[in-house]
Design a protein around this motif. Structure first.
Motif, mmCIF file in Angstrom:
data_model
loop_
_atom_site.group_PDB
_atom_site.id
_atom_site.type_symbol
_atom_site.label_atom_id
_atom_site.label_comp_id
_atom_site.label_asym_id
_atom_site.label_seq_id
_atom_site.Cartn_x
_atom_site.Cartn_y
_atom_site.Cartn_z
ATOM 1 N N LEU A 1 -1.434 -4.777 -11.746
ATOM 2 C CA LEU A 1 -1.707 -5.644 -10.606
ATOM 3 C C LEU A 1 -1.920 -4.821 -9.340
ATOM 4 N N GLY A 2 -1.053 -3.822 -9.102
ATOM 5 C CA GLY A 2 -1.209 -2.994 -7.918
ATOM 6 C C GLY A 2 -2.498 -2.204 -7.927
ATOM 7 N N VAL A 3 -2.852 -1.636 -9.071
ATOM 8 C CA VAL A 3 -4.093 -0.866 -9.171
ATOM 9 C C VAL A 3 -5.307 -1.772 -8.987
ATOM 10 N N ARG A 4 -5.288 -2.915 -9.638
ATOM 11 C CA ARG A 4 -6.423 -3.836 -9.496
ATOM 12 C C ARG A 4 -6.594 -4.296 -8.063
ATOM 13 N N ALA A 5 -5.488 -4.540 -7.355
ATOM 14 C CA ALA A 5 -5.584 -4.960 -5.961
ATOM 15 C C ALA A 5 -6.293 -3.898 -5.130
ATOM 16 N N CYS A 6 -5.973 -2.627 -5.373
ATOM 17 C CA CYS A 6 -6.605 -1.548 -4.615
ATOM 18 C C CYS A 6 -8.095 -1.433 -4.910
ATOM 19 N N PHE B 1 9.956 -0.217 -12.598
ATOM 20 C CA PHE B 1 8.558 -0.196 -12.173
ATOM 21 C C PHE B 1 8.125 1.226 -11.821
ATOM 22 N N ALA B 2 8.946 1.923 -11.032
ATOM 23 C CA ALA B 2 8.577 3.271 -10.616
ATOM 24 C C ALA B 2 8.422 4.202 -11.805
ATOM 25 N N MET C 1 4.155 6.214 -4.634
ATOM 26 C CA MET C 1 3.444 5.575 -3.528
ATOM 27 C C MET C 1 3.158 4.099 -3.845
ATOM 28 N N LEU C 2 2.762 3.823 -5.091
ATOM 29 C CA LEU C 2 2.490 2.441 -5.476
ATOM 30 C C LEU C 2 3.776 1.616 -5.470
ATOM 31 N N ALA C 3 4.877 2.212 -5.929
ATOM 32 C CA ALA C 3 6.153 1.491 -5.934
ATOM 33 C C ALA C 3 6.585 1.144 -4.514
ATOM 34 N N ASP C 4 6.404 2.078 -3.588
ATOM 35 C CA ASP C 4 6.752 1.805 -2.192
ATOM 36 C C ASP C 4 5.945 0.628 -1.652
ATOM 37 N N ALA C 5 4.662 0.603 -1.958
ATOM 38 C CA ALA C 5 3.801 -0.467 -1.451
ATOM 39 C C ALA C 5 4.151 -1.807 -2.087
ATOM 40 N N ALA D 1 8.502 -4.780 2.195
ATOM 41 C CA ALA D 1 8.342 -6.106 2.800
ATOM 42 C C ALA D 1 7.028 -6.157 3.565
ATOM 43 N N GLY D 2 6.449 -7.328 3.644
ATOM 44 C CA GLY D 2 5.190 -7.496 4.356
ATOM 45 C C GLY D 2 4.005 -7.443 3.417
ATOM 46 N N SER D 3 2.817 -7.324 3.992
ATOM 47 C CA SER D 3 1.595 -7.372 3.195
ATOM 48 C C SER D 3 1.399 -6.082 2.426
ATOM 49 N N PHE D 4 0.706 -6.182 1.302
ATOM 50 C CA PHE D 4 0.413 -5.036 0.457
ATOM 51 C C PHE D 4 -0.707 -4.221 1.084
ATOM 52 N N ASP D 5 -0.579 -2.915 1.065
ATOM 53 C CA ASP D 5 -1.584 -2.038 1.671
ATOM 54 C C ASP D 5 -2.788 -1.900 0.740
ATOM 55 N N GLU D 6 -3.701 -2.878 0.825
ATOM 56 C CA GLU D 6 -4.842 -2.833 -0.068
ATOM 57 C C GLU D 6 -6.024 -2.093 0.535
#
Length: 511
Positions: free
Chosen positions: A159-164, A201-202, A216-220, A224-229
């Motif tokens: 999910l994180g990779v696809r968002a980026c 996850f990490a 870095m992905l785990a931190d994002a 809290a707040g929006s995902f750094d896409e």
């Protein structure tokens, strides 16, 4: 895996699920076949949506091991699924689209078979994530539903990779629903991180991406707040997967721009232009022309609209209206239709041969004959143009659904030549009109569906229609052969849901 009772069944049998987890029977049988024949697969999108997907409310995206791709396709074909290829502008060699028809629900089921994990912008998926073997090796059975899904840790990393790689404002499809897309991603992210330990996850992210990028992905994901896409993480993900791009950055952007233009034109064509050009997904083995015919009041327009909506959700459909009544007229016929109210004021009665209104027994007079001559000539020209467009569209892979169809077996009505109503008309004009209807004989539909009703029903639905004309036209419908086309007659007196079911079955057999 064998401990999950939902997956312990004989191949081909239907898994009975709890009432609050309804799945389409056809999907259950396919997934049962996959399990029984040990096909390596899993549903690799959001596990939170899998229940609605199995109920037919979305596409089912399955990752299939490449060594099992042919067996998986054989199973789908054996269950009545059909391969619907995408147009060249939207195609990808590692993704196939199969459609199936679930008769009990009346739904079209869309299965996306992915032999590689291909991601990116909606119109141009330029990245491959080379984790197919790892994802399939860790796939787990769903706790309730008869399907294998991605394990939670791998799903979260995906999910994180696809968002980026997918959340791009340069993609017009994503941009059109930008807020909705962001909200859906935020919901899926929240649901995963709330149930998944950060260390777990990490660890999984580090296994797949390396320690630094995984951290870095785990931190994002857990911040809290929006995902750094769009910032540092996105650029790092792009660099990591750059060797797996199909095209370099410049060519990918150019191809994306071309596809965006094609997508925009296709949208205009689907809703407004109706040109014989496929824009998304074509019918297997070439397109086809399906004609719905019947007397006025038999339900052609209603059935036509429902069938078009059913097909166009998954297949490129071209509607064609061959009548001259309430349908969408061409620019050529539109001025004549605008004159109709004025003509009705001038002519209190209509001559014999007419169908609606107050019909006299007199032959057409001079004014009516002149008007009918012009109308017949324009209608013949319009029918010829639409006939050619319909069959060109079918040749290009479109499913063409027509309301009515021209014929020259019966003169004067049921979409036959009109000048035969007149005692006097120029012979050259008669020949010119006849050529348009002869073209319909040379270009018959692939399937003709006749909606059969009784005179009493038509009289109720069309009270302005002359009873004698009703009986004459109903009697003529069975005699229309359309040059030996495949013809199916359906009793339109039965409830609409049964009529629609019968029409869907016939069209699906044809495709």
């Amino acid at each position: 895996m064998m401990g999950n009772p939902a997956l312990q069944h004989d191949p081909g049998t239907i898994v009975r699920l709890p009432v609050d987890n309804p799945s389409l029977a056809l999907l259950q049988m396919v997934l049962g076949d996959f399990h029984g024949q040990a096909v390596s697969y899993c549903y690799w999108k959001s596990s939170k949506r899998i229940q609605s997907v199995l109920a037919g409310e979305g596409d089912l995206d399955l990752l299939i091991a490449r060594h099992d791709q042919h067996r998986a396709q054989a199973i789908l074909l054996g269950r009545g699924f059909k391969l619907f290829p995408s147009v060249a502008m939207r195609d990808h060699p590692a993704i196939l689209s199969y459609l199936g028809y679930d008769e009990p629900s009346g739904r079209l089921i869309h299965l996306h078979l992915h032999f590689r994990l291909i991601v990116g912008e909606r119109l141009h998926k330029n990245y491959r994530i080379p984790w197919e073997t790892e994802i399939l090796a860790r796939a787990i059975p769903h706790p309730i539903l008869p399907v294998k899904i991605v394990d939670p840790a791998s799903e979260a990393v995906l999910l994180g990779v696809r968002a980026c790689l997918e959340l791009r404002r340069l993609d017009p499809v994503t941009l059109r629903g930008w807020q909705t897309t962001l909200a859906r991603f935020a919901l899926e992210r929240r649901q995963l991180v709330e149930t998944l330990d950060r260390g777990q996850f990490a660890g999984r992210a580090s296994e797949l991406l390396g320690h630094d990028l995984g951290a870095m992905l785990a931190d994002a994901m857990y911040r809290a707040g929006s995902f750094d896409e769009s910032g540092r993480l996105r650029r790092a993900i792009e660099r990591h997967f750059a060797p797996y791009r199909t095209y370099n950055a410049l060519e990918a952007r150019l191809r994306g721009a071309v596809r965006a233009a094609h997508w925009a034109v296709g949208g205009l064509n689907k809703f407004y232009l109706y040109l014989p050009r496929p824009w998304s997904r074509r019918a297997p083995g070439g397109g086809c022309v399906v004609a719905l015919i019947g007397v006025d009041g038999s339900g052609k327009t209603t059935v036509n609209a429902i069938i078009r909506a059913w097909l166009s959700s998954e297949i490129d459909v071209m509607p064609v209206y061959f009548g001259t009544g309430g349908g969408r007229p061409s620019m050529l016929l539109r001025p004549f239709k605008l004159m109709v109210p004025l003509v009705r004021l001038l002519l209190k009665t209509k001559p014999r041969g007419s169908s609606h209104g107050k019909v006299s027994k007199d032959a057409p007079g001079l004014i009516y004959s002149l008007l009918l001559t012009g109308w017949a000539a324009v209608a013949a020209r319009e029918k010829r143009t639409k006939l050619l467009a319909a069959h060109r569209g079918a040749s290009r892979g479109l499913v063409v659904v027509t309301d009515r169809y021209p014929q020259n077996e019966i003169d004067g009505f049921n979409d036959g030549p009109l000048l035969t109503r007149l005692a006097v008309a120029p012979s050259w004009l008669r020949r010119w009109e006849a050529r348009a209807y002869a073209l319909a004989q040379r270009l018959p539909p692939d399937l003709v569906i006749k909606l059969i009703v009784t005179p009493e029903t038509i009289a109720k639905r069309e009270p302005d229609m002359d009873p004698t004309v009703i009986e004459k036209r109903i009697e003529a419908i069975p005699r229309l052969a359309f040059s030996g086309a495949q013809i199916v007659s359906i009793n339109a007196e039965q409830p609409l849901v049964d009529v629609i079911r019968a029409v869907k079955q016939e069209i699906w057999r044809l495709l």
